[in-house]
Motif scaffolding. Structure first.
Motif, short mmCIF file in Angstrom:
data_model
loop_
_atom_site.label_atom_id
_atom_site.label_comp_id
_atom_site.label_asym_id
_atom_site.label_seq_id
_atom_site.Cartn_x
_atom_site.Cartn_y
_atom_site.Cartn_z
N ILE A 1 0.85 -1.20 0.00
CA ILE A 1 0.00 0.00 0.00
C ILE A 1 0.89 1.25 0.00
N GLN B 1 7.04 -7.44 5.44
CA GLN B 1 5.92 -7.99 6.21
C GLN B 1 4.90 -8.65 5.28
N SER C 1 3.13 -7.96 2.83
CA SER C 1 3.20 -7.75 1.38
C SER C 1 4.22 -8.66 0.70
N ASN D 1 2.93 -13.05 1.34
CA ASN D 1 1.58 -13.57 1.09
C ASN D 1 1.55 -14.65 0.01
N ASN E 1 -2.26 -14.43 -4.51
CA ASN E 1 -3.51 -14.53 -5.26
C ASN E 1 -4.06 -13.15 -5.58
N ALA F 1 0.63 1.39 8.04
CA ALA F 1 1.61 0.65 8.83
C ALA F 1 1.15 -0.77 9.16
N TRP G 1 0.59 -2.70 12.54
CA TRP G 1 1.10 -1.76 13.54
C TRP G 1 0.39 -0.40 13.45
N ILE H 1 -0.37 4.49 15.34
CA ILE H 1 -0.39 5.81 14.70
C ILE H 1 -1.78 6.43 14.86
N GLN I 1 1.08 -20.80 5.38
CA GLN I 1 1.38 -21.06 3.97
C GLN I 1 2.39 -22.22 3.89
#
Ligand SMILES: Cc1cc2nc3c(=O)[nH]c(=O)nc-3n(C[C@H](O)[C@H](O)[C@H](O)COP(=O)(O)OP(=O)(O)OC[C@H]3O[C@@H](n4cnc5c(N)ncnc54)[C@H](O)[C@@H]3O)c2cc1C
Length: 393
Positions: free
Chosen positions: A16, A42, A44, A47, A50, A202, A205, A209, A226
């Motif tokens: 993102i 992390q 991203s 995963n 898909n 974030a 996390w 914020i 996975q």
């Protein structure tokens, strides 16, 4: 102490964050992106990969389809295809009851213009002879796709850098202050940023914020386990998913089969750990063998998970802060942020530069958490039943 100034500061270098940076830079914004680890470290980067259009939250289709159109041009946009491939996605039911559910999902997809093929038992046997009788009937969407998550976020970050974005890794934002229409960010490396607008993406996390600005959401960390098998001759082209969630798998052209399955597993964002219990590995292998008998005795060679933020209604928070002008939130992607990542970045850039976006984001407002929150049916199904099992904080 170093001080930088920017139009927009982005907190978090997941998918993102990097897509937001990319689209903002294309619109001439001066952008600084801060990442506490390295970009894509992390969810991203961990995963399943898909890019599924079938079975999404109905209110997410405009965003999801806009995002898929960006995925379909990824090589043109960033100069790297990142193993994007329109593999198609097969959504299978194991009973009449499940089939009604799959057909209901298909009706929603079709109402948004997606072409769905409805395959009965005979069609399935003919087209996918490697599937067992567990697959009673299925829907197939040719536009659903996959990409390699380990490649994408760093590649988008490189493209954003090429457009002038400053990316600072191993730099955690520790404090945000606002006053006179501007923000000042402090970090654990001594770097400070002065900027006009901030995106809080974030991940798991993000509440730390949001809560500095008196906003909250019932966010909790988890991750689907996975697994990857030894390689086999390539024979499974589509991404395949049982609608009961017990197994989701795809084969990459190198031959390995990547698989996942619910329930999702607890993750610890403080210790930075997302363990996979052995029982889940054994269950995943059993479910894979039940769906594809040829893989009954295959070996899993690696297991992993990731740390992702979930919300009980299983849809993310995307949009402006309701307390603080100039602050935007995008977090809690509930296991489907890889697909909508490019679209979310584009919409955030439009909100910031134009003050509006053509894509409806109202269902994703952080304001929906002011009253009681209804848990989605998927939430009850996709997580271990009791807090003792460790999914809920
Ligand atoms: C195992 C797994 C499988 C998945 N499979 C799929 C799938 O097949 N398809 C799909 O669409 N989605 C899938 N998802 C979901 C998808 O990966 C996520 O929704 C998406 O990556 C979220 O992106 P993000 O940028 O919000 O979060 P993240 O990638 O988590 O990025 C947030 C970043 O913010 C950084 N950060 C946090 N706090 C700070 C701070 N204070 N200062 C600086 N940086 C900070 C973190 O280090 C992190 O890198 C899966 C998720 C997991 C975990």
């Amino acid at each position: 102490m170093t001080r930088l100034s920017a139009d927009v500061a982005i907190i978090g270098g997941g998918l993102i964050g990097v897509w937001s940076a990319y689209f903002l830079a294309k619109r001439g914004q001066r952008v600084v992106l801060l990442e506490k680890d390295v970009v894509g470290a992390q969810s991203s980067g961990t995963n399943f990969g898909n890019l599924r259009l079938q079975g999404r939250f109905p209110g997410q289709y405009p965003l999801s389809l806009r995002s898929q159109a960006l995925w379909e041009q990824i090589e043109t946009l960033i100069g790297d295809a990142c193993e994007f491939e329109a593999t198609g996605h097969l959504y299978f039911a194991s009973s009449e009851d499940e089939w009604r559910k799959v057909e209901a999902y298909a009706a929603v997809s079709e109402s948004h213009g997606l072409t769905i093929e409805h395959l009965d038992h005979v069609d399935l046997r003919r087209r996918y002879p490697w599937l067992s009788d567990k697959a009673y009937a299925a829907t197939y969407s040719a536009r659903d796709a996959t990409a390699n998550p380990r490649l994408v976020t760093p590649a988008v970050a490189r493209a954003a850098k090429g457009l002038g974005v400053t990316i600072v890794e191993t730099c955690r934002v520790t404090e945000l202050r606002t006053g006179d229409g501007a923000f000042s960010l402090a970090t654990d490396t001594g770097l400070s940023i002065d900027c006009g607008q901030v995106i809080n993406c974030a991940g798991a996390w993000a509440l730390a914020i949001a809560e500095q600005f008196s906003e909250t959401a019932p966010l909790f960390p988890a991750g689907p386990p996975q697994f990857v098998t030894e390689p086999f001759p390539y024979f499974i082209r589509p991404s395949v998913q049982a609608v009961d969630g017990t197994v989701i798998f795809r084969q990459i052209p190198r031959g390995n089969v990547i698989l996942a399955g619910y329930p999702r597993t607890a993750a610890d964002p403080v210790a930075n750990r997302a363990p996979v219990p052995l029982a889940k590995t054994l269950a995943a292998m059993r479910h894979l063998g039940a769906a594809v008998p040829a893989l009954e005795s295959c070996h899993v060679i690696r297991v992993w998970s990731g740390i992702e933020g979930y919300l009980p209604d299983m849809i993310p928070v995307i949009g402006p802060s309701l307390t603080t002008p100039g602050l935007f939130h995008a977090f809690g992607f509930c296991g489907h942020g890889f697909q909508i990542g490019p679209g979310v970045g584009l919409c955030l850039s439009e909100l910031i530069v134009d003050g509006e976006t053509q894509t409806p984001l109202a269902p994703f407002s952080i304001g929906r958490f002011t009253g009681a929150v209804e848990a989605d049916e998927k939430f009850r199904r996709e997580f271990d039943a009791t807090p003792a099992a460790g999914n809920k904080p």
